[in-house]
Design a protein around this motif. Sequence first.
Motif, PDB file in Angstrom:
ATOM      1  N   TYR A   1      21.360  -7.127  15.814  1.00  0.00           N
ATOM      2  CA  TYR A   1      22.441  -7.891  15.177  1.00  0.00           C
ATOM      3  C   TYR A   1      23.778  -7.200  15.422  1.00  0.00           C
ATOM      4  CZ  TYR A   1      18.833 -10.621  12.915  1.00  0.00           C
ATOM      5  OH  TYR A   1      17.760 -11.447  12.687  1.00  0.00           O
ATOM      6  N   CYS A   2      23.749  -5.866  15.424  1.00  0.00           N
ATOM      7  CA  CYS A   2      24.954  -5.106  15.744  1.00  0.00           C
ATOM      8  C   CYS A   2      24.857  -4.727  17.225  1.00  0.00           C
ATOM      9  CB  CYS A   2      25.042  -3.851  14.880  1.00  0.00           C
ATOM     10  SG  CYS A   2      26.424  -2.801  15.321  1.00  0.00           S
ATOM     11  N   GLU A   3      25.696  -5.328  18.036  1.00  0.00           N
ATOM     12  CA  GLU A   3      25.595  -5.163  19.489  1.00  0.00           C
ATOM     13  C   GLU A   3      25.790  -3.704  19.917  1.00  0.00           C
ATOM     14  OE1 GLU A   3      24.533  -6.362  22.991  1.00  0.00           O
ATOM     15  OE2 GLU A   3      24.626  -7.835  21.374  1.00  0.00           O
TER      16      GLU A   3
ATOM     17  N   GLN B   1      32.098  -8.492  17.344  1.00  0.00           N
ATOM     18  CA  GLN B   1      31.699  -9.719  16.647  1.00  0.00           C
ATOM     19  C   GLN B   1      30.850  -9.405  15.421  1.00  0.00           C
ATOM     20  OE1 GLN B   1      29.801 -11.547  20.029  1.00  0.00           O
ATOM     21  NE2 GLN B   1      31.504 -12.975  20.246  1.00  0.00           N
ATOM     22  N   CYS B   2      31.429  -8.619  14.534  1.00  0.00           N
ATOM     23  CA  CYS B   2      30.661  -8.254  13.340  1.00  0.00           C
ATOM     24  C   CYS B   2      30.328  -9.500  12.527  1.00  0.00           C
ATOM     25  CB  CYS B   2      31.477  -7.310  12.464  1.00  0.00           C
ATOM     26  SG  CYS B   2      31.797  -5.740  13.273  1.00  0.00           S
ATOM     27  N   TYR B   3      29.127  -9.548  12.009  1.00  0.00           N
ATOM     28  CA  TYR B   3      28.759 -10.670  11.144  1.00  0.00           C
ATOM     29  C   TYR B   3      29.013 -10.248   9.703  1.00  0.00           C
ATOM     30  CZ  TYR B   3      24.378  -8.018  10.817  1.00  0.00           C
ATOM     31  OH  TYR B   3      23.450  -7.023  10.626  1.00  0.00           O
TER      32      TYR B   3
ATOM     33  N   ASN C   1      27.700 -10.740   6.819  1.00  0.00           N
ATOM     34  CA  ASN C   1      26.678 -10.235   5.887  1.00  0.00           C
ATOM     35  C   ASN C   1      25.952  -9.000   6.438  1.00  0.00           C
ATOM     36  OD1 ASN C   1      25.388 -11.723   7.779  1.00  0.00           O
ATOM     37  ND2 ASN C   1      24.073 -12.876   6.375  1.00  0.00           N
ATOM     38  N   CYS C   2      26.586  -8.308   7.392  1.00  0.00           N
ATOM     39  CA  CYS C   2      26.026  -7.033   7.871  1.00  0.00           C
ATOM     40  C   CYS C   2      25.979  -6.059   6.688  1.00  0.00           C
ATOM     41  CB  CYS C   2      26.911  -6.454   8.973  1.00  0.00           C
ATOM     42  SG  CYS C   2      26.422  -4.771   9.419  1.00  0.00           S
ATOM     43  N   PRO C   3      24.861  -5.367   6.498  1.00  0.00           N
ATOM     44  CA  PRO C   3      24.763  -4.456   5.346  1.00  0.00           C
ATOM     45  C   PRO C   3      25.725  -3.263   5.430  1.00  0.00           C
ATOM     46  CG  PRO C   3      22.758  -4.390   6.697  1.00  0.00           C
ATOM     47  CD  PRO C   3      23.606  -5.491   7.247  1.00  0.00           C
TER      48      PRO C   3
ATOM     49  N   VAL D   1      31.591  -0.594   5.218  1.00  0.00           N
ATOM     50  CA  VAL D   1      31.802   0.750   5.772  1.00  0.00           C
ATOM     51  C   VAL D   1      32.659   0.667   7.032  1.00  0.00           C
ATOM     52  CG1 VAL D   1      30.639   2.832   6.638  1.00  0.00           C
ATOM     53  CG2 VAL D   1      29.561   1.445   4.868  1.00  0.00           C
ATOM     54  N   CYS D   2      32.362  -0.317   7.873  1.00  0.00           N
ATOM     55  CA  CYS D   2      33.090  -0.454   9.151  1.00  0.00           C
ATOM     56  C   CYS D   2      34.431  -1.146   8.974  1.00  0.00           C
ATOM     57  CB  CYS D   2      32.243  -1.239  10.161  1.00  0.00           C
ATOM     58  SG  CYS D   2      30.727  -0.418  10.582  1.00  0.00           S
ATOM     59  N   HIS D   3      34.565  -1.921   7.905  1.00  0.00           N
ATOM     60  CA  HIS D   3      35.828  -2.666   7.679  1.00  0.00           C
ATOM     61  C   HIS D   3      36.320  -2.349   6.261  1.00  0.00           C
ATOM     62  CE1 HIS D   3      35.137  -5.117  11.313  1.00  0.00           C
ATOM     63  NE2 HIS D   3      33.878  -5.003  10.966  1.00  0.00           N
TER      64      HIS D   3
HETATM   65  S1  SF4 Z   1      29.995  -4.055  10.517  1.00  0.00           S
HETATM   66 FE1  SF4 Z   1      29.551  -2.171  11.638  1.00  0.00          FE
HETATM   67  S2  SF4 Z   1      27.338  -2.034  11.660  1.00  0.00           S
HETATM   68 FE2  SF4 Z   1      27.866  -4.131  11.140  1.00  0.00          FE
HETATM   69  S3  SF4 Z   1      27.900  -5.287  13.024  1.00  0.00           S
HETATM   70 FE3  SF4 Z   1      29.959  -4.529  12.682  1.00  0.00          FE
HETATM   71  S4  SF4 Z   1      30.054  -2.576  13.744  1.00  0.00           S
HETATM   72 FE4  SF4 Z   1      27.930  -3.110  13.532  1.00  0.00          FE
END
Ligand code: SF4
Length: 313
Positions: free
Chosen positions: A81-83, A300-302, A304-306, A310-312
């Motif tokens: 899901y995370c490229e 292309q972060c989704y 509902n990524c767990p 943290v990343c945003h």
């Molecule tokens: S939020 Fe972070 S972990 Fe999730 S898809 Fe984006 S880069 Fe990957």
Amino acid sequence: MIRDVLSFKVCVEISGCTKTYPGGEYVVISRRLMLRTIRRLYTWSRSDPVDEELRGWNWDKPPLKPRAYLELGVSEIASKYCETRRDLWLKRKMSVKPEVSEQLVKGRLIHEAVSLAISEAYKFIALGWDPWSIYEVVKEKWRELLTSESKDFIRLCERVYKYTLITILGEVSYEDLTRGTRTPPLTITEFKVDGSNLGLSSSLSIDVVTEGSVIVDFKYGSLREFHKLSLVGYALALEAEYEVPHDYGLLIYISDVNGKIKITAKPIYINSHLRKWFIAERDNIIDMLLENREPQVDMQCYTNCPYYKVCHP
Ligand code: SF4
């Protein structure tokens, strides 16, 4: 009645071309449907046999021999899901705990509901009980699965559990009436296998392994190409441990649309191409973790990524 509430589609993909077969009254895990579906892949597999070097029992030489033994989960490799694989780096290198999402809870609940229904049904089938007596005794067992996290999905849990149960017991009734004997259950849920020779976890757990060595993986949500990788990981681990070919898998997608459960089955031939893809993904992850290379944030972060927060931040 079942036909009114469920639709079951079988999609077979051969050489990039997908053919959809018409639906029927089948529900969650019908043994006859599964085997009939897999049979459609035989012609293809005979014309494109698996390379010997890509069989799991060749774990001690390249390309299967891993560069390091990191006990990777099959889902860690297969869930793309995370490229950029930043999710794995955060989890393994930074010890960040993933946030629990609704998607995650529903997915887990469906796995547990199917697994519990199969194990409860087979326990009594093996004792020779009548199908209706089994249903009466185990029909409310699904309630044991509910936790504070999953209490909002009571209806989903009940329906998946009962449909699985009804499917299995319906097949038993059919065998009782037509043959007067029962085929011994050859379906094993939560099948444990040691993948450590391939750099995978020593305690992998496969949703279902059924007769003919067919690997079944249940998914919640929509179809993604990389879902096939989980079947490959399990096939390689089973071949490494038992030295028996495992060439076929079935992805069963369960989704609830406006309160109706929909099932789609996708039979997969675990061919050389998919095996090479899985090995390449495994090796890239091992290199990234060994070299402690921090991956970029995915383009292309989704949402509902767990790890989204943290990343945003
Ligand atoms: S939020 Fe972070 S972990 Fe999730 S898809 Fe984006 S880069 Fe990957």
